[in-house]
Design a protein around this motif. Sequence first.
Motif, PDB file in Angstrom:
ATOM      1  N   SER A  39       0.879  -1.286   0.012  1.00  0.00           N
ATOM      2  CA  SER A  39       0.093   0.037   0.035  1.00  0.00           C
ATOM      3  C   SER A  39       0.813   1.027  -0.075  1.00  0.00           C
ATOM      4  O   SER A  39       1.957   1.349   0.407  1.00  0.00           O
ATOM      5  CB  SER A  39      -0.765   0.214   1.210  1.00  0.00           C
ATOM      6  N   ASP A  40       0.360   2.318  -0.739  1.00  0.00           N
ATOM      7  CA  ASP A  40       0.949   3.624  -0.661  1.00  0.00           C
ATOM      8  C   ASP A  40       0.434   4.685   0.400  1.00  0.00           C
ATOM      9  O   ASP A  40       0.868   5.547   0.558  1.00  0.00           O
ATOM     10  CB  ASP A  40       1.159   4.211  -1.729  1.00  0.00           C
ATOM     11  N   ASP A  41      -0.548   4.276   1.213  1.00  0.00           N
ATOM     12  CA  ASP A  41      -1.433   5.004   2.115  1.00  0.00           C
ATOM     13  C   ASP A  41      -0.915   4.659   3.548  1.00  0.00           C
ATOM     14  O   ASP A  41      -1.482   3.531   4.106  1.00  0.00           O
ATOM     15  CB  ASP A  41      -2.863   4.597   1.770  1.00  0.00           C
ATOM     16  N   ALA A  69      -6.104   8.997 -15.881  1.00  0.00           N
ATOM     17  CA  ALA A  69      -5.093   8.706 -17.322  1.00  0.00           C
ATOM     18  C   ALA A  69      -5.101  10.122 -17.677  1.00  0.00           C
ATOM     19  O   ALA A  69      -5.805  11.080 -17.807  1.00  0.00           O
ATOM     20  CB  ALA A  69      -6.063   7.906 -18.225  1.00  0.00           C
ATOM     21  N   VAL A  70      -3.837  10.279 -18.473  1.00  0.00           N
ATOM     22  CA  VAL A  70      -3.433  11.873 -18.913  1.00  0.00           C
ATOM     23  C   VAL A  70      -3.096  11.080 -20.410  1.00  0.00           C
ATOM     24  O   VAL A  70      -2.090  10.326 -20.372  1.00  0.00           O
ATOM     25  CB  VAL A  70      -2.393  12.387 -18.253  1.00  0.00           C
ATOM     26  N   ALA A 117      -2.882  18.260 -23.818  1.00  0.00           N
ATOM     27  CA  ALA A 117      -3.179  17.368 -22.956  1.00  0.00           C
ATOM     28  C   ALA A 117      -4.523  17.213 -22.659  1.00  0.00           C
ATOM     29  O   ALA A 117      -5.375  18.322 -22.565  1.00  0.00           O
ATOM     30  CB  ALA A 117      -2.136  17.398 -21.858  1.00  0.00           C
ATOM     31  N   LEU A 118      -5.077  15.962 -22.091  1.00  0.00           N
ATOM     32  CA  LEU A 118      -6.291  15.895 -21.560  1.00  0.00           C
ATOM     33  C   LEU A 118      -6.295  14.630 -20.472  1.00  0.00           C
ATOM     34  O   LEU A 118      -5.298  13.918 -20.515  1.00  0.00           O
ATOM     35  CB  LEU A 118      -7.322  15.474 -22.469  1.00  0.00           C
ATOM     36  N   ILE A 119      -7.253  14.917 -19.692  1.00  0.00           N
ATOM     37  CA  ILE A 119      -7.360  13.977 -18.336  1.00  0.00           C
ATOM     38  C   ILE A 119      -8.649  13.137 -18.693  1.00  0.00           C
ATOM     39  O   ILE A 119      -9.630  13.784 -18.879  1.00  0.00           O
ATOM     40  CB  ILE A 119      -7.429  14.650 -17.304  1.00  0.00           C
ATOM     41  N   VAL A 120      -8.469  11.581 -18.298  1.00  0.00           N
ATOM     42  CA  VAL A 120      -9.669  10.945 -18.498  1.00  0.00           C
ATOM     43  C   VAL A 120      -9.834  10.336 -17.083  1.00  0.00           C
ATOM     44  O   VAL A 120      -8.982   9.193 -16.812  1.00  0.00           O
ATOM     45  CB  VAL A 120      -9.387   9.714 -19.664  1.00  0.00           C
ATOM     46  N   PRO A 121     -10.543  10.621 -16.258  1.00  0.00           N
ATOM     47  CA  PRO A 121     -10.777   9.877 -14.764  1.00  0.00           C
ATOM     48  C   PRO A 121     -11.774   8.915 -15.218  1.00  0.00           C
ATOM     49  O   PRO A 121     -12.796   9.064 -15.693  1.00  0.00           O
ATOM     50  CB  PRO A 121     -11.302  11.032 -13.910  1.00  0.00           C
ATOM     51  N   SER A 155      -2.449   6.046 -13.569  1.00  0.00           N
ATOM     52  CA  SER A 155      -2.213   5.241 -12.196  1.00  0.00           C
ATOM     53  C   SER A 155      -3.324   5.953 -11.436  1.00  0.00           C
ATOM     54  O   SER A 155      -4.389   6.391 -11.672  1.00  0.00           O
ATOM     55  CB  SER A 155      -0.896   6.159 -11.778  1.00  0.00           C
ATOM     56  N   GLY A 156      -3.167   5.693  -9.901  1.00  0.00           N
ATOM     57  CA  GLY A 156      -4.079   6.008  -8.864  1.00  0.00           C
ATOM     58  C   GLY A 156      -4.752   4.772  -8.389  1.00  0.00           C
ATOM     59  O   GLY A 156      -4.761   3.754  -8.842  1.00  0.00           O
ATOM     60  N   GLY A 157      -5.523   4.959  -6.994  1.00  0.00           N
ATOM     61  CA  GLY A 157      -6.227   4.150  -6.707  1.00  0.00           C
ATOM     62  C   GLY A 157      -5.491   2.968  -6.558  1.00  0.00           C
ATOM     63  O   GLY A 157      -4.196   2.796  -5.942  1.00  0.00           O
ATOM     64  N   GLU A 158      -6.122   1.801  -6.691  1.00  0.00           N
ATOM     65  CA  GLU A 158      -5.563   0.226  -6.365  1.00  0.00           C
ATOM     66  C   GLU A 158      -4.478   0.127  -7.149  1.00  0.00           C
ATOM     67  O   GLU A 158      -3.435  -0.760  -7.063  1.00  0.00           O
ATOM     68  CB  GLU A 158      -6.711  -0.815  -6.484  1.00  0.00           C
ATOM     69  N   LEU A 159      -4.597   0.555  -8.446  1.00  0.00           N
ATOM     70  CA  LEU A 159      -3.526   0.406  -9.623  1.00  0.00           C
ATOM     71  C   LEU A 159      -2.164   1.053  -8.910  1.00  0.00           C
ATOM     72  O   LEU A 159      -1.088   0.596  -9.227  1.00  0.00           O
ATOM     73  CB  LEU A 159      -3.985   1.166 -10.716  1.00  0.00           C
ATOM     74  N   LEU A 160      -2.136   2.289  -8.309  1.00  0.00           N
ATOM     75  CA  LEU A 160      -0.948   2.811  -7.935  1.00  0.00           C
ATOM     76  C   LEU A 160      -0.102   2.027  -6.791  1.00  0.00           C
ATOM     77  O   LEU A 160       1.122   1.692  -6.934  1.00  0.00           O
ATOM     78  CB  LEU A 160      -1.334   4.051  -7.017  1.00  0.00           C
ATOM     79  N   GLY A 161      -0.951   1.178  -6.037  1.00  0.00           N
ATOM     80  CA  GLY A 161      -0.166   0.313  -4.792  1.00  0.00           C
ATOM     81  C   GLY A 161       0.582  -0.739  -5.617  1.00  0.00           C
ATOM     82  O   GLY A 161       1.666  -1.401  -5.140  1.00  0.00           O
ATOM     83  N   ARG A 162      -0.284  -1.284  -6.847  1.00  0.00           N
ATOM     84  CA  ARG A 162       0.484  -2.518  -7.692  1.00  0.00           C
ATOM     85  C   ARG A 162       1.658  -1.877  -8.282  1.00  0.00           C
ATOM     86  O   ARG A 162       2.602  -2.567  -8.397  1.00  0.00           O
ATOM     87  CB  ARG A 162      -0.538  -3.036  -8.392  1.00  0.00           C
TER      88      ARG A 162
END
Length: 736
Positions: A39-41, A69-70, A117-121, A155-162
Amino acid sequence: MLSTLSRAATRRPLTVIGLWLVFLLLGFGLGTGVFADLSDDVPDVPGTESDTADDHLSGVDPTGESVTAVVAGEAVSDAALRAQVERTVAEVRQIAGVAAVPDPYTTPGLTARDGQALIVPVTFEGGLSDEAEERATDTAVETIKRIDAPDVHVSGGELLGRQLGERAQEDVKKAELISLPVVLALLIVVFGGLRAAALPLVIAVSGIAGAFLGLFAFSQVTDISVYAIQVTTMLGLGLAIDYALLMLVRFREERRRTDDVVEAVHRTVDAAGRTVLFSGLTVAVSLTGLLVFPSVFLRSMGLAVAAVVVVDMLAAVTLLPALLTRFGGRIRPAKARSEDEEGRFFARLARLAQRRRIAVLATVVPALLLLALPVTGMRIAIGDARQLPADTEARQLYDTVDAHFPKGTGVSPVVVVLKPGTDTATADRIRALVPRSETRELPGGESVVELQPTGSVDGTAATDLVERVREVRGDEPVEVTGVAARLVDFRAMLAVRAPWAALTVLTGIFVLLFAFTGSVLLPLRTIATTLLSLGAALGVVVWVFQDGHGAGLLGGEGLGALSLTAPPLIVSIAFGLAMDYEIFILARMRESRSANARRTPAASGPSSGGAPAGRRGTGGDLPTGSTASRRTGDDQEAVVTGLRRSGRVVTCAALLLAIVFGAFMTGGFSPILQIGLGLTLAVLIDATVVRMLLVPATMALLGRHAWWAPKPLRRLHDRFGLREAATPRRTVPTHT
């Protein structure tokens, strides 16, 4: 107990080696499973407002985790790219478990003003099982990564931990590949042969296996930080080498006195084994301070590192004796040297410090205090993606967003939970605290207000906003959570618990050192000098990584604050390592002092009834007259002899430990850089400046009082104190 373990290891060496082989297989087989669950938290503190509010939201909020995503590197208005992005958004929306994916072209704030650039949450549904969430995340990432653009990062969420877990595993392997060959080369120089040099590495591998297995066990009941795996592994590796080095040096000395390998092993365990055991206890006691903090991360770190210390101790007093029984006959004994030749440099240094004790203290103490000065301005923060290596996915995403979007884009909001019954006017005043806020309704009449702070996620603006919300709410049923709120609660926890943690550690260390030395002044002297070296090391870390002086040379950057976990870990671990070397030196001093006492006949005096000629009525145990003068001289010579015989071992051990820490710093994680630099400096300063200069200077200043204790405590120590076993000096005849 040690005698029992050593005799079992010498009687059944193959059995002991076989049991440790099974342990290694478990460690490198089952134990490596911890890398899949990191975990990163780390800032959560159970029972705090931010933690309880977050748990509450997890149960009632229908939305789940999210990834970001960016897409960047070319004009996002390009027709072909826009078609790809819109098609990708539609496909991701159809993935099972995905709750929402906004269109970046029609949603304000998701397309950069420069058009590059654009962001896709991507937000997932709440209540998904771990397997379902992992499948949805992997499918979404795979779909987004098919976009044909120069830069696509997710990245982010559970993906960041992995992602961080995979990187941590790579960094651990890299550190081992760097450190083990260098350590082996240095050990070959120290021992003059490959056989002796290889044995500490066997113990080191056992330490690594113990680290993996211990962390895997703790991961079944609590979260394990991505940083914990590296800290625990480097300590398991470093301490194992230290303990094996101490044992092997003693074994080679004993082999010089006897040709019987088994007898040499028994003598080694009786003498150096006790020092290893006691040294490990002091390290473990130093880590008990982490258990005072209610933080799950700090407690799990304390327990995991303590478990690794235990594994290293057991390997040193069981596996190493078994290996020595089987292969010790092929290890060359230490060269016979006269007393003047042995440790000549360290003896001269000790005598110089004794003669110039005032000058040494007047020079070294102010210098260490000057290095510690930056600690007065130390700040801690959770930090952002700048703490990560530049080539990690999360850091690349952060850098891309930072380059194309306004400052504060993507910063986690301060989350305010308005429970039923909250006054409308109070809710309006909370929303008015920032220009940008969003409100969404939850089942049961609750609502969530997300306040967007200016600046960074854990900057002053964000933490001040948390404090203002808590002030404005009054007695209303309002709770505050989010990253900034967790940081505020973590800081408050540290402020309350840190004094108790310090008291726990200092009391435990004092008791252990008194049990080892029988003195009340030596523990106080040891604690004071250790705090000096610790403060100096932490001050340099603040100067480098908080203020930014030379951080780039180490692969980091000045972040304006230290990672919130770095200071407590540096303090607790470095304190234990400093005690490690103190025990090494004190053991040799005690041994020399005992030998001097046996050689010096008891002074006879006119006291009646055969009473000793010591002074009465002082409340302690101090000699008088010519006896005092003779014992003072013996005590000072014991200090010289102690440093003469242990200086080389302590210096080599510190250098080996610094090599291990330096290898782990090549990974680039800022918290690991901070912890690694802090521990490296603390070890080197303590093993050189403190132990080689301050120890003989302060011992000379204290004189015969150094070993003083009140009579009641002296009697207590005589009855319950821990002692080094006297090593017999008989020589077994050589058989030809």
